[in-house]
Motif scaffolding. Structure first.
Motif, PDB file in Angstrom:
ATOM      1  N   SER A  44       0.857  -1.176   0.000  1.00 49.88           N
ATOM      2  CA  SER A  44       0.000   0.000   0.000  1.00 49.88           C
ATOM      3  C   SER A  44       0.893   1.224   0.000  1.00 49.88           C
ATOM      4  O   SER A  44       1.944   1.215   0.611  1.00 49.88           O
ATOM      5  CB  SER A  44      -0.899   0.026   1.232  1.00 49.88           C
ATOM      6  N   GLU A  46       1.062   5.669  -0.261  1.00 51.35           N
ATOM      7  CA  GLU A  46       0.317   6.918  -0.171  1.00 51.35           C
ATOM      8  C   GLU A  46       1.218   8.070  -0.547  1.00 51.35           C
ATOM      9  O   GLU A  46       2.429   7.966  -0.508  1.00 51.35           O
ATOM     10  CB  GLU A  46      -0.226   7.139   1.233  1.00 51.35           C
ATOM     11  N   LYS A 423      -2.117   6.284  -4.369  1.00 53.65           N
ATOM     12  CA  LYS A 423      -3.024   6.685  -3.288  1.00 53.65           C
ATOM     13  C   LYS A 423      -4.420   6.101  -3.529  1.00 53.65           C
ATOM     14  O   LYS A 423      -5.072   5.623  -2.598  1.00 53.65           O
ATOM     15  CB  LYS A 423      -3.127   8.218  -3.232  1.00 53.65           C
ATOM     16  N   CYS A 425      -5.189   3.415  -5.165  1.00 48.28           N
ATOM     17  CA  CYS A 425      -5.156   1.972  -4.889  1.00 48.28           C
ATOM     18  C   CYS A 425      -5.392   1.689  -3.413  1.00 48.28           C
ATOM     19  O   CYS A 425      -6.194   0.817  -3.043  1.00 48.28           O
ATOM     20  CB  CYS A 425      -3.810   1.382  -5.304  1.00 48.28           C
ATOM     21  N   PHE A 426      -4.686   2.407  -2.579  1.00 47.72           N
ATOM     22  CA  PHE A 426      -4.802   2.161  -1.146  1.00 47.72           C
ATOM     23  C   PHE A 426      -6.165   2.602  -0.622  1.00 47.72           C
ATOM     24  O   PHE A 426      -6.765   1.960   0.237  1.00 47.72           O
ATOM     25  CB  PHE A 426      -3.682   2.888  -0.411  1.00 47.72           C
ATOM     26  N   THR A 431      -5.149  -3.404  -3.960  1.00 45.28           N
ATOM     27  CA  THR A 431      -3.722  -3.607  -3.679  1.00 45.28           C
ATOM     28  C   THR A 431      -3.210  -4.942  -4.195  1.00 45.28           C
ATOM     29  O   THR A 431      -2.255  -5.500  -3.653  1.00 45.28           O
ATOM     30  CB  THR A 431      -3.477  -3.503  -2.162  1.00 45.28           C
ATOM     31  N   GLY A 461       2.205   3.292   4.456  1.00 46.52           N
ATOM     32  CA  GLY A 461       1.086   2.595   3.827  1.00 46.52           C
ATOM     33  C   GLY A 461       1.069   1.119   4.149  1.00 46.52           C
ATOM     34  O   GLY A 461       0.015   0.542   4.437  1.00 46.52           O
ATOM     35  N   ALA A 465      -1.653  -1.138   6.252  1.00 48.12           N
ATOM     36  CA  ALA A 465      -2.266  -2.296   5.595  1.00 48.12           C
ATOM     37  C   ALA A 465      -1.928  -3.605   6.310  1.00 48.12           C
ATOM     38  O   ALA A 465      -2.184  -4.691   5.791  1.00 48.12           O
ATOM     39  CB  ALA A 465      -1.799  -2.365   4.146  1.00 48.12           C
TER      40      ALA A 465
END
Length: 519
Positions: A44, A46, A423, A425-426, A431, A461, A465
């Motif tokens: 993840s 960001e 960003k 995606c997270f 993911t 990130g 996660a």
């Protein structure tokens, strides 16, 4: 060591800061994130903020600079300049190196934060009977010594240059700026006073260099007092007053800057677009748009037409203040005075339209207006569009413009092109394959390097996660690449590895945090 951590730490990420040199081959660079396609866990990522215009970040292969690398290999860390000189003089392998200005320039570049090695290597090159460094190389060494606050060494080198009669006004400018940067503005003035000793003239150009040096170091009042003395013998020009306008604005005394324009007129110098635009920017920073428009009108009344930078500045700060509709009137005002937009103006306009949630109009600027006016987009143009669609969760539109950027003849993606998508995606939990493909494209397709912020974003990130094992892998690679993580990043990761009973990892992070506190 925890078995999971031990397996992770055996892998390597060859990633570095964009401003640092990656001491790796192209093959290594391509394999930076090859493990993304084989590992089943997910990353993840960001981004703290979308960045503006950045040059494309590339890994640089310095392996071919073999002669310079020989010199670097012969120098022990922490050696004095005298020890460096003796080490190079006594090494037979260094005798075969052909010394040229280009070679010495590259050596000084590699030692740009290590004055001892730089000075020792310079003296070694200087000792060759068939070589004499150029005045430009002396200037670079003078600047380096001043930057590292080695003023006695710098002055000694200056005396040496004086004996050889190779001091130029550029040399003096560097010396004055380094003295002023070390908060010794009186020494900067003394250097100016001694211009005659170096065979240089006290004239408008040299006076402006001194005044500019002082103003850039926030010594505007001192510069002003010196100017009142010097102007009795040295005539000022428009640049003299522009230096003060910029200086007053720098210390947030914008009214003084405005009165400098009146003084400028009284001295027979015409204020130019730079004079007015500098003050306009200061009023913009104060969000005092009434003054901005008053000055804009005065500017035009004096026959000084605002340029595209003036209008771009006003539009950007109106957008920053949330006055989107007012900002969107700027293009029409600009058109009315015959000022043509450029790439940076269009980038700002796209950003404004994005902030005003006018997505269709923003894309029309890129697709229609820019081609119609013969203005080429750059990477930041596309990055703004990509970030806009990601913010509005329109993944396919963002990818469409990323593909356009990849095929553009004018520019190519940089790391910032991918931040909004990562960003996204997270944020939406995508993911798996999609994220792995993005990461693979970043490194294997476009050969982009990650910087300190990128590492931090990955680690934070991954921790959120619940993938702290991967986060620690990234952390270890940061240390290998000699990139010091932020304290907060260490703290976040430490908490996660402790919860996962990764004791060796926790010990390593705590040790690093202690060093950071005592540094």
């Amino acid at each position: 060591m925890n078995f999971y951590v031990r397996n992770l730490s055996s892998r390597h990420l060859y990633v570095s800061l964009p401003v640092r040199v990656c001491n790796i081959s192209n093959v290594a660079c391509k394999s930076c994130f090859s493990y993304f396609s084989t590992l089943s866990s997910n990353l993840s990522f960001e981004s703290s903020q979308f960045a503006g215009d950045n040059e494309q970040q590339k890994c640089v292969n310095v392996g071919s600079d073999s002669d310079v690398n020989i010199v670097l290999a012969r120098i022990s860390p922490g050696s004095s300049d005298a020890e460096v000189l003796q080490s190079l003089l006594s090494d037979p392998s260094c005798d075969s190196i052909k010394i040229t200005d280009s070679f010495v320039d590259r050596v000084l570049y590699r030692f740009k934060d290590d004055w001892k090695s730089a000075l020792g290597a310079f003296r070694w090159a200087q000792s060759r009977p068939d070589y004499k460094p150029s005045p430009e190389l002396y200037d670079k060494l003078v600047d380096l010594l001043g930057k590292m606050k080695k003023m006695e060494k710098m002055c000694s080198l200056l005396d040496e240059m004086h004996a050889d009669r190779i001091i130029s006004l550029n040399t003096i400018a560097k010396v004055m700026r380094r003295f002023a940067g070390a908060r010794d503005w009186k020494e900067a003035v003394r250097t100016f006073d001694e211009l005659g000793k170096f065979g240089l003239e006290k004239n408008t150009e040299s006076m402006n260099l001194l005044l500019d040096t002082l103003c850039k170091e926030y010594r505007v009042q001192q510069a002003r007092e010196i100017f009142y003395e010097l102007k009795l013998h040295i005539p000022p020009n428009a640049n003299t007053f522009n230096i003060f306008i910029h200086g007053w604005c720098k210390v947030n005394r914008v009214e003084e800057a405005y009165w400098t324009i009146q003084e400028m007129k009284g001295s027979g110098c015409c204020p130019c677009v730079i004079s007015y635009s500098t003050i306009i920017k200061s009023y913009c920073q104060q969000f005092n748009f009434q003054k901005v428009y008053e000055l804009l009108d005065e500017m035009q009344g004096q026959g000084c037409v605002p340029n595209v930078v003036t209008f771009t500045t006003i539009m950007c700060f109106l957008t920053k203040s949330g006055a989107f509709e007012e900002a969107l009137k700027i293009p029409e005002r600009m058109k009315s005075v015959g000022c043509k937009p450029d790439t940076l103006f269009y980038n700002a306009l796209i950003h404004t339209l994005s902030m005003a949630h006018r997505l269709q109009e923003a894309t029309r600027v890129l697709k229609v207006e820019m081609p119609r006016n013969g203005v080429q987009p750059n990477t930041s143009t596309y990055n703004t569009i990509i970030a806009m669609f990601c913010h509005h969760l329109q993944e396919e539109r963002a990818l469409e413009f990323l593909r356009d950027l990849e095929s553009s003849p004018f520019c190519k993606p940089d790391v910032q092109s991918y931040f909004p998508l990562l960003k996204f995606c997270f944020k939406v939990g995508k993911t798996d394959d999609f994220l792995r493909k993005l990461m693979n494209d970043i490194v294997n397709k476009h050969h982009l390097c990650l910087d300190l912020s990128s590492y931090a974003l990955l680690i934070h990130g991954l921790c959120r996660a619940n993938k702290c094992g991967w986060a620690y892998l990234i952390f270890e690679d940061m240390i290998r690449q000699e990139i010091t993580p932020r304290y907060k990043t260490c703290s976040v990761l430490l908490q996660e590895v402790k919860e996962k009973n990764m004791y060796d990892a926790a010990d390593m992070i705590e040790m690093l945090m202690k060093k950071m506190k005592t540094a």
